[in-house]
Design a protein around this motif. Structure first.
Motif, short mmCIF file in Angstrom:
data_model
loop_
_atom_site.label_atom_id
_atom_site.label_comp_id
_atom_site.label_asym_id
_atom_site.label_seq_id
_atom_site.Cartn_x
_atom_site.Cartn_y
_atom_site.Cartn_z
N MET A 76 39.45 40.29 33.43
CA MET A 76 40.79 40.39 32.86
C MET A 76 41.47 41.71 33.18
O MET A 76 42.59 41.94 32.74
CB MET A 76 40.73 40.20 31.34
CG MET A 76 40.28 38.81 30.92
SD MET A 76 41.35 37.51 31.60
CE MET A 76 40.37 36.06 31.24
N SER A 77 40.82 42.56 33.93
CA SER A 77 41.44 43.83 34.32
C SER A 77 42.35 43.61 35.53
O SER A 77 42.23 42.61 36.25
CB SER A 77 40.37 44.86 34.66
OG SER A 77 39.62 44.45 35.79
N ARG A 78 43.25 44.54 35.75
CA ARG A 78 44.18 44.43 36.87
C ARG A 78 43.47 44.56 38.22
O ARG A 78 43.97 44.10 39.24
CB ARG A 78 45.26 45.50 36.75
CG ARG A 78 46.19 45.30 35.56
CD ARG A 78 47.31 46.31 35.56
NE ARG A 78 48.23 46.09 34.46
CZ ARG A 78 49.32 46.82 34.23
NH1 ARG A 78 49.60 47.84 35.05
NH2 ARG A 78 50.10 46.56 33.21
N LYS A 79 42.29 45.19 38.22
CA LYS A 79 41.55 45.35 39.47
C LYS A 79 41.08 44.00 40.02
O LYS A 79 40.82 43.88 41.22
CB LYS A 79 40.36 46.27 39.26
CG LYS A 79 40.72 47.69 38.87
CD LYS A 79 39.47 48.54 38.67
CE LYS A 79 39.83 49.97 38.26
NZ LYS A 79 38.62 50.80 38.04
N SER A 80 40.96 43.00 39.16
CA SER A 80 40.46 41.70 39.60
C SER A 80 41.56 40.73 39.99
O SER A 80 41.33 39.53 40.12
CB SER A 80 39.63 41.06 38.48
OG SER A 80 40.42 40.83 37.33
N THR A 81 42.79 41.23 40.17
CA THR A 81 43.90 40.35 40.53
C THR A 81 43.64 39.62 41.83
O THR A 81 43.96 38.44 41.99
CB THR A 81 45.20 41.16 40.62
OG1 THR A 81 45.44 41.83 39.38
CG2 THR A 81 46.38 40.25 40.91
N SER A 82 43.05 40.32 42.80
CA SER A 82 42.77 39.70 44.09
C SER A 82 41.80 38.53 43.96
O SER A 82 41.87 37.56 44.72
CB SER A 82 42.21 40.74 45.06
OG SER A 82 41.00 41.32 44.55
N VAL A 83 40.89 38.61 43.00
CA VAL A 83 39.92 37.52 42.78
C VAL A 83 40.65 36.27 42.30
O VAL A 83 40.40 35.16 42.77
CB VAL A 83 38.86 37.96 41.76
CG1 VAL A 83 37.93 36.80 41.44
CG2 VAL A 83 38.08 39.15 42.28
N TRP A 84 41.58 36.43 41.36
CA TRP A 84 42.32 35.29 40.84
C TRP A 84 43.22 34.69 41.90
O TRP A 84 43.42 33.47 41.95
CB TRP A 84 43.14 35.72 39.62
CG TRP A 84 42.30 36.04 38.42
CD1 TRP A 84 41.87 37.27 38.02
CD2 TRP A 84 41.77 35.11 37.49
NE1 TRP A 84 41.11 37.17 36.91
CE2 TRP A 84 41.03 35.86 36.54
CE3 TRP A 84 41.84 33.73 37.35
CZ2 TRP A 84 40.38 35.26 35.47
CZ3 TRP A 84 41.19 33.12 36.28
CH2 TRP A 84 40.46 33.89 35.36
N ILE A 85 43.82 35.55 42.74
CA ILE A 85 44.66 35.03 43.83
C ILE A 85 43.83 34.19 44.79
O ILE A 85 44.24 33.11 45.24
CB ILE A 85 45.35 36.19 44.56
CG1 ILE A 85 46.33 36.91 43.61
CG2 ILE A 85 46.08 35.70 45.79
CD1 ILE A 85 46.97 38.14 44.21
N ALA A 86 42.62 34.70 45.14
CA ALA A 86 41.74 33.95 46.04
C ALA A 86 41.33 32.63 45.41
O ALA A 86 41.27 31.58 46.09
CB ALA A 86 40.51 34.78 46.39
N ALA A 87 41.03 32.64 44.12
CA ALA A 87 40.64 31.41 43.43
C ALA A 87 41.80 30.42 43.40
O ALA A 87 41.59 29.21 43.54
CB ALA A 87 40.18 31.73 42.02
N ARG A 88 43.01 30.93 43.23
CA ARG A 88 44.17 30.04 43.23
C ARG A 88 44.37 29.39 44.58
O ARG A 88 44.75 28.21 44.69
CB ARG A 88 45.41 30.85 42.80
CG ARG A 88 46.70 30.07 42.85
CD ARG A 88 47.80 30.76 42.06
NE ARG A 88 47.94 32.16 42.40
CZ ARG A 88 48.65 32.61 43.45
NH1 ARG A 88 49.23 31.75 44.24
NH2 ARG A 88 48.76 33.91 43.68
N ARG A 89 44.12 30.13 45.65
CA ARG A 89 44.25 29.57 46.99
C ARG A 89 43.14 28.58 47.30
O ARG A 89 43.29 27.73 48.18
CB ARG A 89 44.25 30.69 48.01
CG ARG A 89 45.49 31.58 47.92
CD ARG A 89 45.39 32.78 48.83
NE ARG A 89 46.60 33.61 48.73
CZ ARG A 89 46.73 34.81 49.32
NH1 ARG A 89 45.74 35.31 50.03
NH2 ARG A 89 47.86 35.48 49.18
N ASN A 90 42.02 28.68 46.60
CA ASN A 90 40.92 27.73 46.80
C ASN A 90 41.06 26.48 45.94
O ASN A 90 40.21 25.60 45.99
CB ASN A 90 39.57 28.39 46.44
CG ASN A 90 39.27 29.57 47.35
OD1 ASN A 90 39.73 29.65 48.47
ND2 ASN A 90 38.47 30.51 46.84
#
Length: 618
Positions: free
Chosen positions: A71-85
């Motif tokens: 839930m930290s801002r550092k993990s934004t890239s993880v959520w973006i990658a998951a959304r693209r998957n």
């Protein structure tokens, strides 16, 4: 009887105390991933990037440590990658007022109601950012027209700062042209605005600027939500969760998509109907040249029809959004205009036809925000032109016209000369009592500035010579001058009259307005004959009883509506008035309460005006 050995053994076991249970924590089962969090963050993020959004949500619920990481801002890239998957089609990006985890929860979370956790709620209301069941919709959605009755302690301007849905509680999932607001959001926003206004009233430095910037930011946010709502709804429905079952099906669809793109179609054409509706998408065989040659004609036919439908829907969507944007800018300006001038202004639904917005509304492209802002600066001029044109057309129907060269111009509440405009006759010759018209569409008689109501509806206006003749006789009876006697003047005199053309036993006491309606309706009266009722006759019991028993309406077009002529929060802009029906927009009692509660410290002279006929209340 002697006991058997087995009986003795059971007796001893029953008598002996049981073994005490071990207290304290038991032996913990050590998992293989117990040291996972000791890995570097880049390694963890690399692993998490291969997951799907719902997997990340479930993973974040396993422990507080993982929740803090994800839930930290550092993990934004993880959520973006998951959304693209997440699917074969592209999942839309989250709105600016939502984070990636919240967006993932909204799209991929369990199908339960966001309010009461009722199950099987699959539809997402993107305007309200919620999944809502029918029961919660009925309990918490506020119809915009019923705002004053259901939220009496809130100002109607709060609605401008919140997005709205067009699916009501009793709509069975079908959208309409009405606006429904989430009640808890209204009260939360009302509380926030009240705090900012309290800071302004207390004279805190920068409070006025903060309030203004907050309103501007919220209006822009609502505008963006309304613009992307239909697009987000359609694209979210095209997220195919079946693609998560395996990469083999995904690869087949990728090959089919590439073939389609080579035919000249766009991703938008495919996403419009969904990849699963394209012919050949459910074929188990590999997409070889032979297979493609067999399904090619069907694919072209399906996507060609989809493209035509998509382009038509896009044009309709843009036209609807452009019209809504024009109405929002017009609504914002209406709150700044001297309320008495709203009588002469067009309805909100006519905003798209104004000269400053017409080209943008009819444009078959996405209009930039800067273009709308530029057009909004021309809105006062366009409204002045519209009023002046309507005034000229209506005045030209009069038999005798005075040389009036002054145009009708918009007056804002912030104008330094606002007090001079509050009591000025704004419509010129149309303010005269002898300006009597007949509206063909509703068979209604309109006197003086009441004719300006007809500018908002369909139908033609005609000059009523018989009605003007009745007013001339009334003015002469009152010893006034027809060229200067306005409808407002006769309203202030508030005299009663008796028709001399009616038999004495059936004669009724009339106001001057009902005199006009009476003479127009009674065609057997050759000419008008009026007699002013004296004060002694006014007090007589017989006339009072006769007036109370009269079934004749006082005026053929009566609307009890009051606006505050000093501020814009008492009554929000309304839809066009409906002729022949009584529309209660605000009564005198509410007006007096508003003056005492909010405007008593800053009021000059008369402040409230009745919408029809225009009157002042001290």
């Amino acid at each position: 009887m002697p006991q058997t050995p087995m009986a003795k053994r059971r007796k001893l076991e029953k008598a002996s105390p049981s073994k005490p249970k071990k207290s304290g924590p038991g032996r913990r089962v050590q998992g293989r991933l117990q040291n996972m969090l000791s890995l570097p963050l880049d390694v963890l993020f690399g692993i998490f990037s291969e997951l799907l959004p719902m997997d990340l949500l479930n993973l974040a619920r396993t422990s507080n440590t993982l929740r803090q990481v994800l839930m930290s801002r550092k993990s934004t890239s993880v959520w973006i990658a998951a959304r693209r998957n997440a699917g074969a089609t592209e999942v839309p990006e989250p709105p600016e007022d939502m984070s990636e985890p919240a967006w993932a929860q909204l799209l991929f979370g369990p199908p339960v109601c966001s309010q009461c956790s009722a199950r099987n709620i699959h539809r997402v209301d993107f305007a309200l950012r919620r999944r809502l069941c029918t029961v919660c919709r009925k309990r918490n959605l506020i119809f915009s027209i019923k705002f004053r009755s259901q939220c009496p302690d809130l100002k109607e301007s709060v609605m401008d700062l919140l997005p709205y849905t067009k699916i009501g509680g009793w709509a069975h999932g079908h959208a309409s042209n009405s606006r429904f607001y989430w009640k808890p959001d209204l009260y939360e926003m009302g509380k926030r605005v009240a705090e900012l206004e309290q800071d302004v009233s207390e004279g805190k430095p920068g409070a006025q600027k903060r309030l203004k910037s907050f309103r501007v930011e919220r209006i822009l946010l609502v505008d963006s939500i309304i613009q992307v709502r239909s697009l987000s709804t359609r694209r979210s429905c095209s997220i195919d969760r079946a693609s998560n079952q395996g990469s083999v099906e995904f690869e087949k669809w990728a090959v089919l998509r590439s073939r389609i793109l080579m035919e000249g179609y766009d991703d938008a054409d495919i996403d419009f109907i969904g990849m699963h509706n394209v012919p050949g998408s459910n074929v188990d065989k590999a997409l070889t040249n032979d297979v493609w040659s067999r399904i090619r004609s069907k694919v072209n036919t399906t996507l060609s029809s989809a493209r035509e439908t998509r382009l038509l829907d896009d044009r309709r969507r843009r036209a609807k959004e452009h019209k809504s944007t024009a109405e929002q800018y017009y609504s914002e300006l209406l709150r700044q205009v001297l309320p008495i001038q709203r009588l002469y202004l067009p309805a909100l639904s006519h905003a798209s036809k104004l000269s400053c917005f017409r080209d943008l509304v009819d444009s078959d492209r996405e209009v930039q925000h800067a273009e709308w802002e530029h057009a909004a600066t021309q809105l006062p001029l366009s409204l002045s032109e519209w009023m002046s044109r309507q005034k000229e057309d209506t005045t030209s129907l009069l038999p005798s016209q005075s040389a009036e060269a002054k145009a009708m111009e918009i007056t804002l509440l912030s104008s330094p000369s606002i007090d001079r405009w509050r009591m000025l006759n704004f419509a010129g010759q149309l303010d005269l009592a002898t300006s009597v018209f007949h509206h063909s569409g509703t068979n209604t008689v309109l006197i003086g500035r009441d004719a300006c109501h007809a500018w908002k509806v369909e139908g033609q206006l005609w000059f009523s010579a018989r009605g003007a003749e009745a007013v001339h006789a009334l003015v002469q009876e009152l010893r006034l001058v027809s060229a200067t006697a306005t409808a407002h003047t006769l309203d202030q005199l508030d005299k009663r009259f008796i028709c001399g053309g009616c038999p004495e036993d059936t004669a009724r006491r009339h106001t001057w307005r009902s005199c006009v309606a009476h003479f127009v309706a009674e065609t057997d009266h050759v000419y008008p004959q009026w007699q002013v009722v004296s004060p002694d006759e006014m007090a007589s019991t017989s006339l009072v009883r006769r007036e109370r028993s009269s079934s004749v309406p006082d005026y053929s077009f009566s609307i009890d509506s009051w606006l505050c002529n000093h501020c814009s929060d008492y009554l929000a802009p309304q839809t066009p008035l409906r002729f022949g029906s009584r529309v209660m927009l605000g009564n005198k009692r509410e007006a007096i309460h508003h003056v005492k509660a909010e405007c008593v410290a800053v009021l000059p002279r008369s402040t409230f005006i009745s919408d029809l006929p225009i009157q002042t209340q001290h």
